[in-house]
Design a protein around this motif. Structure first.
Motif, PDB file in Angstrom:
ATOM      1  N   TYR A  16       0.863  -1.178   0.000  1.00 12.58           N
ATOM      2  CA  TYR A  16       0.000   0.000   0.000  1.00 12.58           C
ATOM      3  C   TYR A  16       0.899   1.226   0.000  1.00 12.58           C
ATOM      4  O   TYR A  16       1.575   1.480   1.003  1.00 12.58           O
ATOM      5  CB  TYR A  16      -0.886  -0.018   1.241  1.00 12.58           C
ATOM      6  CG  TYR A  16      -1.629  -1.337   1.403  1.00 12.58           C
ATOM      7  CD1 TYR A  16      -2.889  -1.520   0.839  1.00 12.58           C
ATOM      8  CD2 TYR A  16      -1.047  -2.409   2.088  1.00 12.58           C
ATOM      9  CE1 TYR A  16      -3.556  -2.718   0.961  1.00 12.58           C
ATOM     10  CE2 TYR A  16      -1.710  -3.616   2.219  1.00 12.58           C
ATOM     11  CZ  TYR A  16      -2.965  -3.770   1.650  1.00 12.58           C
ATOM     12  OH  TYR A  16      -3.620  -4.965   1.771  1.00 12.58           O
ATOM     13  N   ASN A  41      -1.670 -11.510  13.062  1.00  7.81           N
ATOM     14  CA  ASN A  41      -2.277 -10.278  12.561  1.00  7.81           C
ATOM     15  C   ASN A  41      -1.219  -9.463  11.820  1.00  7.81           C
ATOM     16  O   ASN A  41      -0.105  -9.301  12.310  1.00  7.81           O
ATOM     17  CB  ASN A  41      -2.817  -9.416  13.702  1.00  7.81           C
ATOM     18  CG  ASN A  41      -4.055 -10.026  14.329  1.00  7.81           C
ATOM     19  OD1 ASN A  41      -4.759 -10.810  13.685  1.00  7.81           O
ATOM     20  ND2 ASN A  41      -4.309  -9.686  15.564  1.00  7.81           N
ATOM     21  N   GLY A  42      -1.598  -8.974  10.649  1.00  7.57           N
ATOM     22  CA  GLY A  42      -0.685  -8.118   9.890  1.00  7.57           C
ATOM     23  C   GLY A  42       0.369  -8.864   9.103  1.00  7.57           C
ATOM     24  O   GLY A  42       1.239  -8.253   8.483  1.00  7.57           O
ATOM     25  N   ALA A  43       0.302 -10.190   9.078  1.00  8.65           N
ATOM     26  CA  ALA A  43       1.311 -10.987   8.360  1.00  8.65           C
ATOM     27  C   ALA A  43       1.195 -10.833   6.840  1.00  8.65           C
ATOM     28  O   ALA A  43       2.150 -11.082   6.112  1.00  8.65           O
ATOM     29  CB  ALA A  43       1.195 -12.455   8.743  1.00  8.65           C
ATOM     30  N   GLY A  44      -0.007 -10.458   6.380  1.00  2.75           N
ATOM     31  CA  GLY A  44      -0.190 -10.282   4.935  1.00  2.75           C
ATOM     32  C   GLY A  44      -1.179 -11.245   4.302  1.00  2.75           C
ATOM     33  O   GLY A  44      -1.249 -11.369   3.077  1.00  2.75           O
ATOM     34  N   LYS A  45      -1.994 -11.906   5.130  1.00  2.00           N
ATOM     35  CA  LYS A  45      -2.936 -12.901   4.607  1.00  2.00           C
ATOM     36  C   LYS A  45      -4.004 -12.234   3.725  1.00  2.00           C
ATOM     37  O   LYS A  45      -4.261 -12.674   2.605  1.00  2.00           O
ATOM     38  CB  LYS A  45      -3.600 -13.662   5.770  1.00  2.00           C
ATOM     39  CG  LYS A  45      -2.587 -14.312   6.716  1.00  2.00           C
ATOM     40  CD  LYS A  45      -3.257 -15.027   7.883  1.00  2.00           C
ATOM     41  CE  LYS A  45      -4.060 -14.156   8.828  1.00  2.00           C
ATOM     42  NZ  LYS A  45      -3.274 -13.172   9.605  1.00  2.00           N
ATOM     43  N   THR A  46      -4.617 -11.185   4.265  1.00  2.00           N
ATOM     44  CA  THR A  46      -5.650 -10.483   3.500  1.00  2.00           C
ATOM     45  C   THR A  46      -5.053  -9.873   2.237  1.00  2.00           C
ATOM     46  O   THR A  46      -5.663  -9.934   1.158  1.00  2.00           O
ATOM     47  CB  THR A  46      -6.290  -9.382   4.379  1.00  2.00           C
ATOM     48  OG1 THR A  46      -6.963 -10.020   5.460  1.00  2.00           O
ATOM     49  CG2 THR A  46      -7.284  -8.543   3.601  1.00  2.00           C
ATOM     50  N   THR A  47      -3.852  -9.317   2.370  1.00  2.12           N
ATOM     51  CA  THR A  47      -3.201  -8.709   1.203  1.00  2.12           C
ATOM     52  C   THR A  47      -2.966  -9.761   0.117  1.00  2.12           C
ATOM     53  O   THR A  47      -3.129  -9.478  -1.074  1.00  2.12           O
ATOM     54  CB  THR A  47      -1.872  -8.052   1.623  1.00  2.12           C
ATOM     55  OG1 THR A  47      -2.141  -7.106   2.663  1.00  2.12           O
ATOM     56  CG2 THR A  47      -1.201  -7.355   0.453  1.00  2.12           C
TER      57      THR A  47
END
Ligand code: ATP
Length: 239
Positions: A16, A41-47
């Protein structure tokens, strides 16, 4: 054929603005399988899911579906090819009925007969949605809204489903119900890439898993092996 690689990521970086969330990841999903993506959390799964579905642009690397490059295509084109994302949160459209929410999901399907068949299929899988089809979608319970979100994705006729935390915010009983639905979708032929905060359940359902850590794949393997791995147990399974 079952077992062929249908979705393949090679050296994929994405982020981003100046933030890079994925640092050149490699990942494969084989036809007919459930593959899970674990990580804090924040590892990049959603990304990862957003980059596959075209909601986030890949800065480097290649993503292929059935051998076709997805990088550079619009999200709507990717959905039309059969790679369908069910985002985190339920995004049920207020002011529209359950049925209208589903019909909106089928907008990429131009054949009205096929759209009708898909709607019947969704109602077959989720009878509650049929019963409530004329009710405003936002009045459904959390679990029902999750069914609606999955139903909407099914209207596209997905070949690959990208599921982002389908059990998020649901009561324990509904978490199990959601996992049962994921299994059912898979048995009906959908190949699934699953992000799920309940790692124990995800590893039970999945054939194969990847562990993301700050945008890098740290570990991968058969789900049954990952479930026994002491580092994984300690980090994600509360062992
Ligand atoms: P979670 O389990 O908390 O949903 P995640 O593994 O899905 O986490 P991502 O949402 O992919 O993680 O986030 C990866 C990184 O990208 C994080 O550092 C996050 O802060 C950052 N990030 C995510 N979305 C945005 C955004 N819209 N703008 C800026 N940074 C973002």
């Amino acid at each position: 054929e079952t077992g062929d690689v249908v979705l393949s990521l090679k050296g994929v970086s994405a982020g981003y603005g100046r933030i890079t969330a994925l640092h050149g990841i490699d990942l494969e999903v084989r036809r007919g399988e459930i593959v899970t993506l674990l990580g804090a959390n924040g590892a990049g799964k959603t990304t990862t899911l957003k980059t596959i579905s075209g909601l986030v642009r890949a800065q480097a690397g290649s993503i292929t579906f059935e051998g076709e490059e997805l990088v550079g295509r619009k999200a709507s084109a990717i959905a039309r090819m059969g790679v369908v994302h069910v985002p985190e949160g339920r995004h049920v459209l207020r002011g529209l009925s359950v049925r209208e929410n589903l019909e909106l999901g089928g907008f990429t399907v131009h054949d009205s007969k096929l759209r009708g068949e898909r709607l019947e299929e969704v109602f077959g899988l989720f009878p509650i949605l049929q019963q409530r089809q004329h009710q405003d979608g936002s009045l459904l319970s959390g679990g029902e809204q999750q069914m609606l979100a999955i139903g909407r994705a099914m209207m596209h006729g997905p070949r690959v489903l990208l599921l982002d935390e389908p059990s998020m915010g649901l009561a324990p009983k509904l978490v199990l119900e959601t996992m049962r639905i994921v299994k059912q979708l898979n048995e009906r032929g959908a190949t699934i890439l699953l992000v799920e905060q309940n790692a124990r359940l995800a590893l039970k359902l999945a054939k194969y898993g990847y562990v993301l850590e700050t945008g890098n794949i740290r570990m991968e393997g058969e789900a049954s092996d990952l479930a026994k791995d002491t580092a994984i147990v300690r980090a994600y399974l509360g062992g």
